[in-house]
Write an enzyme that holds these catalytic residues in place. Structure first.
Site, PDB file in Angstrom:
ATOM      1  N   TYR A 140       0.854  -1.184   0.000  1.00  0.00           N
ATOM      2  CA  TYR A 140       0.000   0.000   0.000  1.00  0.00           C
ATOM      3  C   TYR A 140       0.889   1.231   0.000  1.00  0.00           C
ATOM      4  CZ  TYR A 140      -3.391   3.496   1.607  1.00  0.00           C
ATOM      5  OH  TYR A 140      -4.196   4.615   1.729  1.00  0.00           O
ATOM      6  N   ASP A 180       9.178   2.749  -0.086  1.00  0.00           N
ATOM      7  CA  ASP A 180       8.127   3.391   0.695  1.00  0.00           C
ATOM      8  C   ASP A 180       8.295   2.927   2.140  1.00  0.00           C
ATOM      9  OD1 ASP A 180       5.916   4.271   1.981  1.00  0.00           O
ATOM     10  OD2 ASP A 180       4.468   3.544   0.507  1.00  0.00           O
ATOM     11  N   LYS A 198       4.080   8.966   8.876  1.00  0.00           N
ATOM     12  CA  LYS A 198       3.779   8.362  10.173  1.00  0.00           C
ATOM     13  C   LYS A 198       4.724   8.843  11.289  1.00  0.00           C
ATOM     14  CE  LYS A 198       0.762   4.990   8.316  1.00  0.00           C
ATOM     15  NZ  LYS A 198       0.800   4.237   7.082  1.00  0.00           N
TER      16      LYS A 198
HETATM   17  C1  LIG Z   1       0.217   4.779   5.702  1.00  0.00           C
HETATM   18  C2  LIG Z   1       1.005   4.509   4.483  1.00  0.00           C
HETATM   19  C3  LIG Z   1       0.988   5.382   3.379  1.00  0.00           C
HETATM   20  C4  LIG Z   1       0.050   6.542   3.291  1.00  0.00           C
HETATM   21  O1  LIG Z   1       0.299   7.516   4.247  1.00  0.00           O
HETATM   22  P1  LIG Z   1      -0.880   8.578   4.600  1.00  0.00           P
HETATM   23  O2  LIG Z   1      -0.214   9.525   5.537  1.00  0.00           O
HETATM   24  O3  LIG Z   1      -1.983   7.764   5.215  1.00  0.00           O
HETATM   25  O4  LIG Z   1      -1.287   9.192   3.312  1.00  0.00           O
HETATM   26  C5  LIG Z   1       1.846   5.132   2.333  1.00  0.00           C
HETATM   27  N1  LIG Z   1       2.672   4.070   2.351  1.00  0.00           N
HETATM   28  C6  LIG Z   1       2.725   3.213   3.382  1.00  0.00           C
HETATM   29  C7  LIG Z   1       3.692   2.086   3.376  1.00  0.00           C
HETATM   30  C8  LIG Z   1       1.863   3.390   4.466  1.00  0.00           C
HETATM   31  O5  LIG Z   1       1.883   2.500   5.455  1.00  0.00           O
END
Ligand SMILES: *Cc1c(COP(=O)(O)O)cnc(C)c1O
Length: 391
Positions: A107, A201, A229
Site C-alpha cells: 500500500y 516506501d 507516520k
Molecule cells: C500509511 C502509508 C501510506 C500513506 O500515508 P498517509 O499519511 O496515510 O497518506 C503510504 N505508504 C505506506 C507504506 C503506508 O503505510
C-alpha cells in the site's frame, strides 16, 4: 475512541483497551507521550504555519538526513500519500518514462496510480481497483507478486521500461511479509540494470524497525525514500528524500512541481523532531524485546491450544496469519483464514485488547507497551484460542 495514554485507549462507552493499533504506526512512543505533547503545546502559541521555512522544519529534516545515508536532500509534504505521489513524479521526470511497477498487497497511499492491487484497507474491503480511477492512469501501473525475482525481472524487461519500482522494503500493509534473504539487494540490482529507479516506501518501516528504517535493517539503500507516520510525531507529515540530483528536479530548482500549504508546519515538525529524539539505539533494542516477548507469548498460546497460524514479525511489527504456516506474498496472505481472524479480533476486543481490525495489517508495539500490556494480551489470546474459535 475518546482518549489515549501510553499503550492504552478508552472508547466513548468507557471501555479500556490495550492498543496495538497506535494510530496505524506513528505512535512509536505510545499515545500522548508527554515530551511530544509538550512540544506541540510549546510550539503552537508562536504560530501554526508561515508559508515559509522555519527552524523546526530544518531540525526534523536534519534528523531524517542523519538517519538515512541515502537521503541527501528531502522535501516535506503533509502525508505519506503525497510522498509516494511526489517520488513517482520525480522518477518519471528523471527517467522520461511513464510506467511504474508495484507489488500486490503493498500500500502506498490512495493516489490514483497506486491503488492497483493495493493492501491495507483496500485489501480488507476488497474494493475494485477501477472505481474512480481511469484505465488511462491505472494502465501505467504494473503490479507483481512480492518476493518473486522472476516476476520482477519479467516486468522490468517488458516494454516500455519502467520509470520506477516502488516497494515497501518491509511490507506491512498485507500483514507483515518480510523480504526473503537477498531479495531487496537483487531487486535494486535488477532495477538499476534497466535504468529503473528504486523507491522505498518506508512510511511504516522508517524509524520503526531501525533509526534508518528497513534500508538500515536489511542493509540495502534506495534511490528515493518515502517517509510519514513516525516523523510527524502523531501529526500529519510526510517526506520524500534521496540523492540530491533527484531532489533538485523539484521546483523551484527544477521543473517538477510540488507544493503544500501546510507541509512541514511548525507544530508537526516539532512533534516529529521530539519523537525522533526518543528513538535512541536503546529504544530500538527495547522495541525488539517487546516485540519478541509478544511473539513468544502468542506462539506458546497458539501451540498450547492447537491453533494453526503463522506469526510474522520484524521488531515491533507483527501479524498473526490464521490457518497458514507462512506468507511470502499477497496470495499467501489472502489464503489466511480471515473468518477465524474476525472471530479472534472480536473476542479480543471484548477482553479489552484493541487489535488492527483486519488480517491484512500489522500490530504496532510501542515503547509504552510494558510487561503488563503484553501479559494481558497474551492471557486474553490464550483464553480466546482455547475456546477453539480460531481453529
Ligand atoms: C500509511 C502509508 C501510506 C500513506 O500515508 P498517509 O499519511 O496515510 O497518506 C503510504 N505508504 C505506506 C507504506 C503506508 O503505510
Amino acid at each position: 475512541m475518546i482518549r489515549g495514554r501510553g499503550a492504552r485507549v478508552w472508547d466513548a462507552d468507557g471501555n479500556e483497551y490495550v492498543d496495538w493499533v497506535c494510530a496505524w504506526g506513528p505512535l512509536v512512543a505510545g499515545h500522548a507521550e508527554p515530551s511530544v505533547i509538550r512540544a506541540i503545546v510549546d510550539t503552537a502559541p508562536h504560530g501554526t504555519g508561515f508559508g515559509a521555512p522555519h527552524p523546526a522544519e530544518i531540525e526534523i529534516a536534519e534528523r531524517i538526513r542523519d538517519s538515512f545515508p541515502s537521503i541527501e536532500k528531502l522535501r516535506l509534504v503533509t502525508s505519506g500519500t503525497e510522498a509516494t505521489m511526489t517520488a513517482i513524479r520525480i522518477a518519471r521526470a528523471a527517467t522520461n518514462r511513464a510506467r511504474i511497477v508495484k507489488f500486490e498487497g503493498c500500500y502506498h497511499g490512495h493516489s490514483d496510480g497506486l491503488l492497483v492491487r493495493a493492501g491495507s484497507g483496500a485489501a480488507t474491503f476488497g474494493v475494485p481497483d477501477s472505481a474512480g480511477v481511469p484505465e488511462a492512469i491505472s494502465g501505467l501501473t504494473s503490479s507483481i507478486p512480492f518476493n518473486d525475482l522472476a516476476a520482477l525481472r519479467a516486468s522490468l524487461a517488458a516494454d516500455p521500461a519502467p520509470a520506477a519500482v516502488i516497494v515497501e522494503p518491509l511490507p506491512a500493509n498485507m500483514g507483515v511479509v518480510p523480504p526473503a534473504p537477498g531479495y531487496l539487494a537483487a531487486l535494486v540490482e535488477a532495477c538499476h540494470a534497466r535504468g529503473t529507479l528504486v523507491i522505498f516506501d518506508e512510511v511504516i518501516s522508517g524509524l520503526r524497525v531501525a533509526r534508518g528504517g528497513a534500508q538500515e535493517y536489511f542493509g540495502v539503500p534506495a534511490d528515493l525514500t518515502c517517509l510519514g507516520k513516525i516523523i510527524g510525531g502523531g501529526l500529519p507529515v510526510g517526506a520524500v528524500g534521496g540523492r540530491a540530483e533527484l531532489l533538485d528536479l523539484l521546483a523551484p530548482l527544477g521543473p517538477v512541481y510540488q507544493a503544500g500549504t501546510l507541509s512541514g508546519n511548525p507544530v508537526a515538525c516539532s512533534a516529529g523532531a521530539t519523537l525522533l529524539d526518543l528513538l535512541t539505539p536503546e529504544a530500538y533494542r527495547e522495541l525488539e524485546r517487546k516485540g519478541a516477548a509478544l511473539e513468544e507469548g502468542l506462539r506458546r498460546a497458539l501451540r498450547d491450544t492447537g491453533t494453526r497460524a503463522a506469526i510474522q514479525r520484524v521488531g515491533s511489527l507483527l501479524t498473526v496469519f490464521f490457518g497458514i504456516d507462512r506468507a511470502w506474498d499477497f496470495a499467501d496472505a489472502r489464503s489466511a483464514d480471515t473468518a477465524a481472524f474476525g472471530r479472534f479480533f472480536r473476542a479480543m476486543h471484548e477482553r479489552g485488547v484493541n487489535l488492527p481490525p483486519s488480517q491484512f495489517e500489522a500490530w504496532f508495539a510501542s515503547l509504552a507497551h510494558g510487561e503488563q500490556e503484553i501479559a494481558q494480551t497474551v492471557a486474553a489470546a490464550r483464553e480466546v484460542l482455547a475456546s477453539g474459535i480460531a481453529r
